[in-house]
Design an enzyme around this catalytic site. Structure first.
Site, PDB file in Angstrom:
ATOM      1  N   GLU A   1      38.695  40.259  30.571  1.00 44.03           N
ATOM      2  CA  GLU A   1      38.317  38.856  30.306  1.00 44.03           C
ATOM      3  C   GLU A   1      36.857  38.583  30.658  1.00 44.03           C
ATOM      4  O   GLU A   1      36.433  38.823  31.790  1.00 44.03           O
ATOM      5  CB  GLU A   1      39.230  37.918  31.114  1.00 44.03           C
ATOM      6  CG  GLU A   1      39.007  36.458  30.761  1.00 44.03           C
ATOM      7  CD  GLU A   1      39.966  35.500  31.478  1.00 44.03           C
ATOM      8  OE1 GLU A   1      40.974  35.956  32.027  1.00 44.03           O
ATOM      9  OE2 GLU A   1      39.669  34.295  31.475  1.00 44.03           O
TER      10      GLU A   1
ATOM     11  N   LYS B   1      46.501  31.552  38.550  1.00 40.26           N
ATOM     12  CA  LYS B   1      46.113  32.575  37.572  1.00 40.26           C
ATOM     13  C   LYS B   1      44.627  32.872  37.744  1.00 40.26           C
ATOM     14  O   LYS B   1      44.185  34.017  37.677  1.00 40.26           O
ATOM     15  CB  LYS B   1      46.442  32.100  36.150  1.00 40.26           C
ATOM     16  CG  LYS B   1      46.236  33.157  35.065  1.00 40.26           C
ATOM     17  CD  LYS B   1      44.809  33.200  34.525  1.00 40.26           C
ATOM     18  CE  LYS B   1      44.641  34.263  33.457  1.00 40.26           C
ATOM     19  NZ  LYS B   1      43.243  34.394  32.998  1.00 40.26           N
TER      20      LYS B   1
ATOM     21  N   ASP C   1      48.996  49.074  42.479  1.00 42.29           N
ATOM     22  CA  ASP C   1      50.073  48.539  41.644  1.00 42.29           C
ATOM     23  C   ASP C   1      49.910  47.014  41.552  1.00 42.29           C
ATOM     24  O   ASP C   1      50.285  46.284  42.466  1.00 42.29           O
ATOM     25  CB  ASP C   1      51.407  48.923  42.302  1.00 42.29           C
ATOM     26  CG  ASP C   1      52.608  48.524  41.489  1.00 42.29           C
ATOM     27  OD1 ASP C   1      52.508  47.579  40.689  1.00 42.29           O
ATOM     28  OD2 ASP C   1      53.665  49.155  41.666  1.00 42.29           O
TER      29      ASP C   1
ATOM     30  N   HIS D   1      32.205  30.013  29.906  1.00 38.31           N
ATOM     31  CA  HIS D   1      33.203  30.991  29.478  1.00 38.31           C
ATOM     32  C   HIS D   1      33.009  31.360  28.009  1.00 38.31           C
ATOM     33  O   HIS D   1      32.981  32.538  27.655  1.00 38.31           O
ATOM     34  CB  HIS D   1      34.594  30.399  29.692  1.00 38.31           C
ATOM     35  CG  HIS D   1      35.703  31.363  29.442  1.00 38.31           C
ATOM     36  ND1 HIS D   1      36.076  32.317  30.354  1.00 38.31           N
ATOM     37  CD2 HIS D   1      36.506  31.536  28.377  1.00 38.31           C
ATOM     38  CE1 HIS D   1      37.069  33.022  29.874  1.00 38.31           C
ATOM     39  NE2 HIS D   1      37.350  32.572  28.656  1.00 38.31           N
TER      40      HIS D   1
HETATM   41  P1  NDP Z   1      53.066  57.862  48.046  1.00 38.44           P
HETATM   42  O1  NDP Z   1      54.421  58.292  47.664  1.00 38.44           O
HETATM   43  O2  NDP Z   1      51.936  58.547  47.361  1.00 38.44           O
HETATM   44  O3  NDP Z   1      52.979  57.972  49.604  1.00 38.44           O
HETATM   45  C1  NDP Z   1      51.769  57.852  50.282  1.00 38.44           C
HETATM   46  C2  NDP Z   1      51.317  59.224  50.754  1.00 38.44           C
HETATM   47  O4  NDP Z   1      49.998  59.125  51.252  1.00 38.44           O
HETATM   48  C3  NDP Z   1      52.181  59.703  51.882  1.00 38.44           C
HETATM   49  O5  NDP Z   1      53.107  60.627  51.367  1.00 38.44           O
HETATM   50  C4  NDP Z   1      51.196  60.379  52.798  1.00 38.44           C
HETATM   51  O6  NDP Z   1      51.370  61.785  52.684  1.00 38.44           O
HETATM   52  C5  NDP Z   1      49.828  60.118  52.234  1.00 38.44           C
HETATM   53  N1  NDP Z   1      48.868  59.642  53.232  1.00 38.44           N
HETATM   54  C6  NDP Z   1      47.668  60.232  53.489  1.00 38.44           C
HETATM   55  N2  NDP Z   1      46.969  59.512  54.397  1.00 38.44           N
HETATM   56  C7  NDP Z   1      47.744  58.461  54.742  1.00 38.44           C
HETATM   57  C8  NDP Z   1      47.554  57.348  55.616  1.00 38.44           C
HETATM   58  N3  NDP Z   1      46.424  57.198  56.340  1.00 38.44           N
HETATM   59  N4  NDP Z   1      48.526  56.419  55.697  1.00 38.44           N
HETATM   60  C9  NDP Z   1      49.662  56.544  54.979  1.00 38.44           C
HETATM   61  N5  NDP Z   1      49.909  57.572  54.133  1.00 38.44           N
HETATM   62  C10 NDP Z   1      48.952  58.530  54.000  1.00 38.44           C
HETATM   63  O7  NDP Z   1      52.831  56.312  47.751  1.00 38.44           O
HETATM   64  P2  NDP Z   1      53.479  55.019  48.369  1.00 38.44           P
HETATM   65  O8  NDP Z   1      54.663  55.290  49.212  1.00 38.44           O
HETATM   66  O9  NDP Z   1      52.379  54.233  48.973  1.00 38.44           O
HETATM   67  O10 NDP Z   1      54.021  54.271  47.074  1.00 38.44           O
HETATM   68  C11 NDP Z   1      53.131  53.655  46.189  1.00 38.44           C
HETATM   69  C12 NDP Z   1      53.553  53.946  44.771  1.00 38.44           C
HETATM   70  O11 NDP Z   1      54.923  53.590  44.567  1.00 38.44           O
HETATM   71  C13 NDP Z   1      52.769  53.137  43.777  1.00 38.44           C
HETATM   72  O12 NDP Z   1      52.356  54.017  42.751  1.00 38.44           O
HETATM   73  C14 NDP Z   1      53.794  52.140  43.224  1.00 38.44           C
HETATM   74  O13 NDP Z   1      53.491  51.790  41.902  1.00 38.44           O
HETATM   75  C15 NDP Z   1      55.079  52.905  43.328  1.00 38.44           C
HETATM   76  N6  NDP Z   1      56.341  52.173  43.399  1.00 38.44           N
HETATM   77  C16 NDP Z   1      56.409  50.818  43.539  1.00 38.44           C
HETATM   78  C17 NDP Z   1      57.628  50.181  43.649  1.00 38.44           C
HETATM   79  C18 NDP Z   1      57.651  48.701  43.864  1.00 38.44           C
HETATM   80  O14 NDP Z   1      56.604  48.100  43.993  1.00 38.44           O
HETATM   81  N7  NDP Z   1      58.808  48.053  43.941  1.00 38.44           N
HETATM   82  C19 NDP Z   1      58.887  50.929  43.598  1.00 38.44           C
HETATM   83  C20 NDP Z   1      58.693  52.358  43.486  1.00 38.44           C
HETATM   84  C21 NDP Z   1      57.462  52.951  43.394  1.00 38.44           C
HETATM   85  P3  NDP Z   1      51.890  62.664  53.875  1.00 38.44           P
HETATM   86  O15 NDP Z   1      52.393  61.753  54.935  1.00 38.44           O
HETATM   87  O16 NDP Z   1      52.949  63.494  53.277  1.00 38.44           O
HETATM   88  O17 NDP Z   1      50.685  63.414  54.299  1.00 38.44           O
END
Ligand code: NDP
Length: 429
Positions: A82, A269, A285, A383
């Protein structure tokens, strides 16, 4: 970035802007290549991100400039289709920086996982059994994600709610377990879904019921970010309008949105106009952020304004925005898309909490931009002038003709596709 003030950026060509950024900021070799790339997201990567891929769908990526937040400079990447959104955010950020900048804060990053239990023969006994085992359930949840605990996060608390207490629903009462998880720098959806799924068998044994849903709640009301600005009226003066008139108009506009959902939806919005582009540019997301933000705007029982605007004792305009901000600086797609990697590099944030504060600030700035225009010249003047180039393209103009047609549309005060088509035909002849 050392500064977010880049005078004249607006008037440069895209390549001039890229070159300047490359001089101002230390990009890695990969980031610099991607900055200049015409295909920032390869089809191969896209094919691994979602299903049934046939290509990619690029959006313009612009930079919100002039942001000064808690004394730190931020150049804010914004992916949006936009016109006028990026210009308006940058314009307001410039006004606010002259008033000392934005101040922000954020709560701890606690996200909520839900487990739905139905059919327990004795709801009270089931609730008591879950509460008695609270600590061991938290331990089990953490055992399902030890790496999060090692980072200082993990499940911290658990609550049991009874739903349908008073209603005549077909299936009667149900229990809902809330698991509260510190997700550190991740948005946390997958982390939480893993945790709540792992608890389900134990929850069924304890409640003698059946578990259906086990999923994150997008109502992230324990993961909030706040932004605030205080602006003297002298900085709000616009054309023939005094600063006091503009200030009072903005407060009246807020009161309109606060008391009328028809206005509040449009008002909000406009706030999401600022928030979504940053959420998208950072690979987050945006549906999750949108859902949580609108639910929060209805937390008092009536959907209302996300922002508040008031005057303080010195006559300054005071704006505040507090929203759930379930974004991550790691995980999900944040580090997958090459342009979002560049976005993080330019933003130079150290945590998801910091990112959340930047995002909510852009929302506040965007709201002020819209309200300031609405209470003075009206929104169309700025706009539509910026929209004129999109209108020219929609009418079939290309190359140099786009600007020629756009200027003609502005001059004739007819920024319409029909008029643009007439002009395109005349120019072709
Ligand atoms: P991930 O599954 O990618 O988990 C985050 C990963 O980041 C962890 O596995 C961890 O890996 C790693 N990590 C590295 N550094 C850090 C840190 N400092 N803090 C925390 N984690 C760290 O993603 P999310 O669990 O965040 O989920 C987000 C995704 O889920 C988005 O793509 C979203 O669209 C989707 N989603 C959304 C839903 C909803 O909104 N209702 C439902 C289902 C999915 P490790 O600990 O293994 O090293």
């Amino acid at each position: 970035m050392k500064t977010s003030r880049i005078p004249g950026f607006y008037n440069m060509t895209v390549d001039e802007r890229r070159n300047l950024l490359n001089e101002m900021h230390t990009f890695t070799e990969e980031e610099a290549t991607n900055l200049f790339s015409t295909v920032p997201l390869s089809t191969d990567t896209a094919d691994k991100m979602i299903e049934n891929v046939i290509g990619t769908f690029p959006l313009p990526l612009g930079l919100g400039l002039n942001f000064l937040i808690n004394g730190k400079e931020y150049v804010v990447p914004m992916a949006v289709e936009e016109p006028s959104v990026v210009a308006s955010a940058s314009y307001i950020a410039k006004i606010v920086r002259n008033a000392g900048g934005f101040t922000t804060e954020a709560t701890e990053r606690i996200m909520i996982g839900q487990i739905q239990v139905v059919g327990s023969p004795d709801i009270d006994a089931a609730k008591a059994a879950l509460e008695k085992e609270k600590e061991s359930l938290i331990e089990d949840a953490n055992a399902a994600y030890p790496s999060l605990v090692a980072r200082g996060g993990g499940a911290e608390d658990l609550e049991v709610r009874v739903l349908n207490g008073e209603s005549n629903s077909k299936y009667g009462q149900m229990l809902v377990v809330h698991l509260y998880v510190n997700t550190c720098d991740a948005m946390g959806a997958n982390i939480i879904n893993t945790m709540v799924e792992s608890l389900a068998p134990t929850v069924e044994v304890l409640t003698k019921g059946k578990v259906y849903l086990r999923i994150l709640s997008n109502y992230a009301d324990k993961c909030l970010a706040r932004s605030r600005c205080v602006i003297p009226p002298s900085l709000l003066e616009t054309g023939e309008y005094t600063g006091e008139e503009v200030r009072d108009g903005i407060v009246h506009a807020f009161e309109f949105a606060a008391s009328d959902p028809y206005r509040a939806v449009t008002h909000n919005k406009g706030i999401m106009n600022g928030i979504d582009p940053v959420v998208i540019a950072t690979g987050n997301d945006w549906r999750a952020v949108e859902a949580g933000a609108h639910a929060y705007a209805a937390r008092d029982g009536q959907y209302g304004s996300m922002t508040t605007w008031s005057t303080d004792v010195s006559g300054n305009l005071v704006g505040e925005l507090e929203l759930p901000m379930s974004v991550g600086s790691v995980g999900g797609s944040t580090q997958v898309h090459s342009m979002s990697k560049i976005a993080y590099s330019m933003l130079d944030i150290e945590s998801a909490q910091e990112l959340a504060q930047v995002i909510v600030t852009v929302g506040l700035a965007q709201n002020l931009g819209a309200l300031k225009a609405l209470v003075t010249d009206g929104i169309q003047k700025g706009h539509m002038a910026l929209h004129s180039r999109s209108v020219a393209i929609a009418a079939g103009a290309s190359g140099e003709m786009i600007d020629i047609i756009a200027e003609q549309l502005i001059k004739e005060k007819q920024i319409r596709v029909g008029k643009a088509k007439e002009l395109v035909e005349q120019n072709i002849k």
